[in-house]
Design an enzyme around this catalytic site. Structure first.
Site, mmCIF file in Angstrom:
data_model
loop_
_atom_site.group_PDB
_atom_site.id
_atom_site.type_symbol
_atom_site.label_atom_id
_atom_site.label_comp_id
_atom_site.label_asym_id
_atom_site.label_seq_id
_atom_site.Cartn_x
_atom_site.Cartn_y
_atom_site.Cartn_z
ATOM 1 C CG HIS A 1 -15.223 -29.445 -23.514
ATOM 2 N ND1 HIS A 1 -15.733 -29.879 -22.316
ATOM 3 C CD2 HIS A 1 -14.995 -30.567 -24.257
ATOM 4 C CE1 HIS A 1 -15.820 -31.202 -22.316
ATOM 5 N NE2 HIS A 1 -15.373 -31.632 -23.479
ATOM 6 C CB ILE B 1 -1.482 -17.863 7.878
ATOM 7 C CG1 ILE B 1 -1.536 -16.468 7.235
ATOM 8 C CG2 ILE B 1 -0.050 -18.265 8.175
ATOM 9 C CD1 ILE B 1 -0.917 -15.348 8.059
ATOM 10 C CB CYS C 1 2.815 -8.634 -0.141
ATOM 11 S SG CYS C 1 2.535 -9.439 -1.712
ATOM 12 C CD GLU D 1 -2.358 -19.133 1.853
ATOM 13 O OE1 GLU D 1 -1.502 -18.448 2.453
ATOM 14 O OE2 GLU D 1 -3.060 -18.691 0.919
ATOM 15 C CB THR E 1 -1.268 -7.693 -1.550
ATOM 16 O OG1 THR E 1 -0.389 -8.109 -0.522
ATOM 17 C CG2 THR E 1 -0.504 -6.902 -2.587
ATOM 18 N N GLY F 1 0.813 -1.212 0.000
ATOM 19 C CA GLY F 1 0.000 0.000 0.000
ATOM 20 C C GLY F 1 0.845 1.259 0.000
HETATM 21 P P1 NDP Z 1 -7.233 -15.536 10.221
HETATM 22 O O1 NDP Z 1 -7.935 -14.507 10.977
HETATM 23 O O2 NDP Z 1 -7.616 -15.832 8.812
HETATM 24 O O3 NDP Z 1 -7.299 -16.903 11.026
HETATM 25 C C1 NDP Z 1 -6.916 -17.006 12.358
HETATM 26 C C2 NDP Z 1 -7.232 -18.413 12.839
HETATM 27 O O4 NDP Z 1 -6.692 -18.594 14.136
HETATM 28 C C3 NDP Z 1 -8.717 -18.680 12.930
HETATM 29 O O5 NDP Z 1 -8.953 -19.998 12.494
HETATM 30 C C4 NDP Z 1 -9.016 -18.525 14.421
HETATM 31 O O6 NDP Z 1 -10.051 -19.363 14.849
HETATM 32 C C5 NDP Z 1 -7.719 -18.982 15.044
HETATM 33 N N1 NDP Z 1 -7.425 -18.340 16.314
HETATM 34 C C6 NDP Z 1 -7.446 -17.012 16.601
HETATM 35 N N2 NDP Z 1 -7.086 -16.785 17.870
HETATM 36 C C7 NDP Z 1 -6.851 -17.983 18.426
HETATM 37 C C8 NDP Z 1 -6.456 -18.402 19.721
HETATM 38 N N3 NDP Z 1 -6.234 -17.534 20.691
HETATM 39 N N4 NDP Z 1 -6.311 -19.722 19.938
HETATM 40 C C9 NDP Z 1 -6.539 -20.605 18.946
HETATM 41 N N5 NDP Z 1 -6.897 -20.283 17.707
HETATM 42 C C10 NDP Z 1 -7.064 -18.977 17.435
HETATM 43 O O7 NDP Z 1 -5.711 -15.143 10.332
HETATM 44 P P2 NDP Z 1 -4.424 -15.560 9.554
HETATM 45 O O8 NDP Z 1 -3.337 -15.309 10.499
HETATM 46 O O9 NDP Z 1 -4.548 -16.910 8.935
HETATM 47 O O10 NDP Z 1 -4.385 -14.508 8.354
HETATM 48 C C11 NDP Z 1 -4.532 -13.119 8.594
HETATM 49 C C12 NDP Z 1 -5.068 -12.424 7.377
HETATM 50 O O11 NDP Z 1 -4.057 -12.297 6.400
HETATM 51 C C13 NDP Z 1 -6.194 -13.157 6.660
HETATM 52 O O12 NDP Z 1 -7.442 -12.938 7.246
HETATM 53 C C14 NDP Z 1 -6.099 -12.603 5.271
HETATM 54 O O13 NDP Z 1 -6.821 -11.401 5.191
HETATM 55 C C15 NDP Z 1 -4.619 -12.360 5.106
HETATM 56 N N6 NDP Z 1 -3.983 -13.434 4.316
HETATM 57 C C16 NDP Z 1 -4.362 -13.609 3.018
HETATM 58 C C17 NDP Z 1 -3.820 -14.625 2.269
HETATM 59 C C18 NDP Z 1 -4.264 -14.837 0.863
HETATM 60 O O14 NDP Z 1 -4.843 -13.926 0.268
HETATM 61 N N7 NDP Z 1 -4.044 -16.014 0.280
HETATM 62 C C19 NDP Z 1 -2.804 -15.530 2.815
HETATM 63 C C20 NDP Z 1 -2.493 -15.252 4.198
HETATM 64 C C21 NDP Z 1 -3.063 -14.246 4.897
HETATM 65 P P3 NDP Z 1 -11.593 -19.066 14.518
HETATM 66 O O15 NDP Z 1 -11.803 -19.501 13.115
HETATM 67 O O16 NDP Z 1 -12.321 -19.894 15.502
HETATM 68 O O17 NDP Z 1 -11.753 -17.593 14.712
#
Ligand code: NDP
Length: 450
Positions: free
Chosen positions: A435, A178, A43, A181, A310, A16
């Site tokens: 196709h 994350i 990123c 992935e 991003t 950004g």
């Molecule tokens: P997310 O918010 O996507 O996921 C966090 C996960 O951790 C959720 O499953 C959540 O559970 C769990 N969680 C949160 N707190 C706790 C805790 N205290 N104890 C146990 N589990 C917990 O975060 P990420 O870190 O995966 O990614 C952050 C952001 O980065 C994404 O939302 C996205 O916007 C971006 N990103 C985009 C990508 C892409 O475009 N391909 C790739 C990577 C990141 P619950 O589901 O129950 O809330």
């Protein structure tokens, strides 16, 4: 009369910040950008790019296996982590250089160091003060660790990309982007992975079918997934770590990876010096023009914690630059943002989930297809693909499109343009398929399942 060193001083040279700085300079503004780390931000350095390169690496594992059904025979395959990391680092260094070049060519001054806001128009870097008409905060975010005994023994995505060796066994906590992935990468490269998720769903922000389908597919590929489970504690003995789970099990692991969300980078920024307000989770509060409560200070990207992607930060950056230096009044639309998760298999999502569509619309039709891709009729792989479309019955408008399967992100991008144009189901149906592809399934789903 004020004199300013710069028209725009950007803090943070990630996606950004670089985009906003470059566009502002092209519009004739005098611009500086301060960055404490390598150029390119999350990123380039610890996110999208290294992740996708490593995802490619992990895919070869199944590509080799798939090839046999097509008549290929291979010798023994060997994977060398050090080669992958070195090549990945080389590519990232090249991108860091390209970012520097982009900024320099646009005549943006790059100031290396940690920037601190001193007042509404002043930023300090390495003890030197710079006066700016406008200040843009684009400092991104960082991964967080849950609070639990022994959490310091785990790593986050930041360290993942620099692990000295491929772990033999890993526990990944989280069920978001994350987590799935990086669990897929580790699994594909030969690590034994247990994914531990506190709820009964993964990718919870997306259509529920995606998470359920992905769980089944990841399990088939060998990832153990423990739902409704948390890590209670971690202890170390030598190189090995012992993980105690909330279901009472203990696991021995070489690597514990926390993928439990991210937080905005606001520490040490001096926000309090100018009185910039943040929300409870530390995100900088901005209005629809990305202006903070201080007129001369703006913020975009992960630090405002709206949509942490991003391409969203890029769009926000361009809007700020145009609004400040082109007399624009453009607003950011967060509608119909397509996004992909590079899990194995990939996931892509666009528009409303089924649950959201049912909340917002009186009647919706759901079209769904689950099938084996042509490639896997010979490869022997049991991987399956899911496609889902949600349509407003009253207007025939497509409200959401979702997919799990190879190249899901590549496929959904084109449909995102159609959704942006307000495509109807009748128009999708009138589109001739390509196709044989997986993508054609989206234009041939004729019968609603609900
Ligand atoms: P997310 O918010 O996507 O996921 C966090 C996960 O951790 C959720 O499953 C959540 O559970 C769990 N969680 C949160 N707190 C706790 C805790 N205290 N104890 C146990 N589990 C917990 O975060 P990420 O870190 O995966 O990614 C952050 C952001 O980065 C994404 O939302 C996205 O916007 C971006 N990103 C985009 C990508 C892409 O475009 N391909 C790739 C990577 C990141 P619950 O589901 O129950 O809330």
């Amino acid at each position: 009369m004020h004199t300013y060193d710069y028209d725009l001083f950007t803090i943070g040279a990630g996606s950004g910040g670089v985009r906003a700085s470059r566009f502002a300079a092209q519009y004739g503004a005098r611009v500086a950008v301060a960055e404490a780390g390598p150029l390119g931000g999350t990123c380039v350095n610890a996110g999208c790019i290294p992740k996708k390169l490593m995802s490619y690496a992990a895919h070869y594992h199944e590509d080799f296996a798939d090839a046999a059904g097509f008549g290929w025979s291979m010798g023994e395959q060997q994977f060398d982590w050090a080669t992958l990391i070195a090549n990945k680092d080389k590519e990232i260094a090249r991108l860091n250089g390209i970012y520097a070049q982009i900024l320099t060519n646009a005549k943006v001054d790059i100031i290396a160091g940690h920037a601190q806001i001193i007042d509404a128009h002043t930023v300090a870097v390495n003890g030197k003060h710079y006066r700016a008409r406008h200040i843009l905060i684009a400092t991104g975010g960082h991964p967080i660790r849950p609070e639990l005994p022994g959490s310091e023994l785990g790593i986050t995505s930041d360290e993942f990309f620099h692990l000295p060796a491929l772990p033999r066994r890993a526990v990944v906590q989280g069920g978001g982007y994350i987590a799935v992935e990086l669990a897929s990468i580790l699994n594909g490269l030969g690590c034994q992975v247990t994914l531990v998720q506190r709820g009964n769903q993964i990718l919870r922000s997306m259509d529920a079918d995606l998470g359920h389908f992905l769980i089944a597919e990841m399990r088939k590929k060998g990832v153990e997934i423990a739902l409704d489970t948390k890590i209670d504690s971690i202890t170390a003995s030598g190189e090995s770590k012992h993980v105690t789970l909330s279901d009472g099990r203990t696991l021995d692991s070489d690597c514990i990876l926390f993928a439990t969300g991210r937080k905005p980078n606001v520490r040490g920024l001096g926000l309090e010096n100018a009185g910039v307000l943040v929300s409870e989770n530390g995100a900088i509060i901005v209005d629809e023009h990305f202006t903070t409560n201080v007129d001369s200070i703006y913020a975009i990207g992960d630090v405002i914690d709206r949509v942490a992607l991003t391409p969203v930060a890029l769009a926000e950056g361009m809007i700020v630059a145009a609004n400040l230096f082109q007399h624009g009044r453009k607003l950011m639309s967060y509608e119909n943002i397509a996004t992909a998760v590079f899990s194995h298999p990939n996931v892509a999502t666009l528009g409303m989930t089924e649950a959201r569509a049912r909340e917002k619309h009186e009647h919706v039709k759901i079209f769904k297809s689950e099938f084996k891709a042509l490639k896997h009729t010979l490869s022997g792989s049991t991987e399956r693909c899911l496609m889902k479309m949600i349509v407003d019955t009253n207007t025939d408008r497509v409200l959401g499109m979702h997919m799990v399967g190879a190249d899901a992100g590549e496929i959904i991008q084109g449909f995102a343009v159609a959704m942006q144009c307000g495509v109807t189901k009748a128009q999708v149906d009138a589109t001739i398929g390509v196709h044989p592809t997986m993508a054609e399934e989206f234009v041939t789903m004729r019968t609603a399942v609900v």
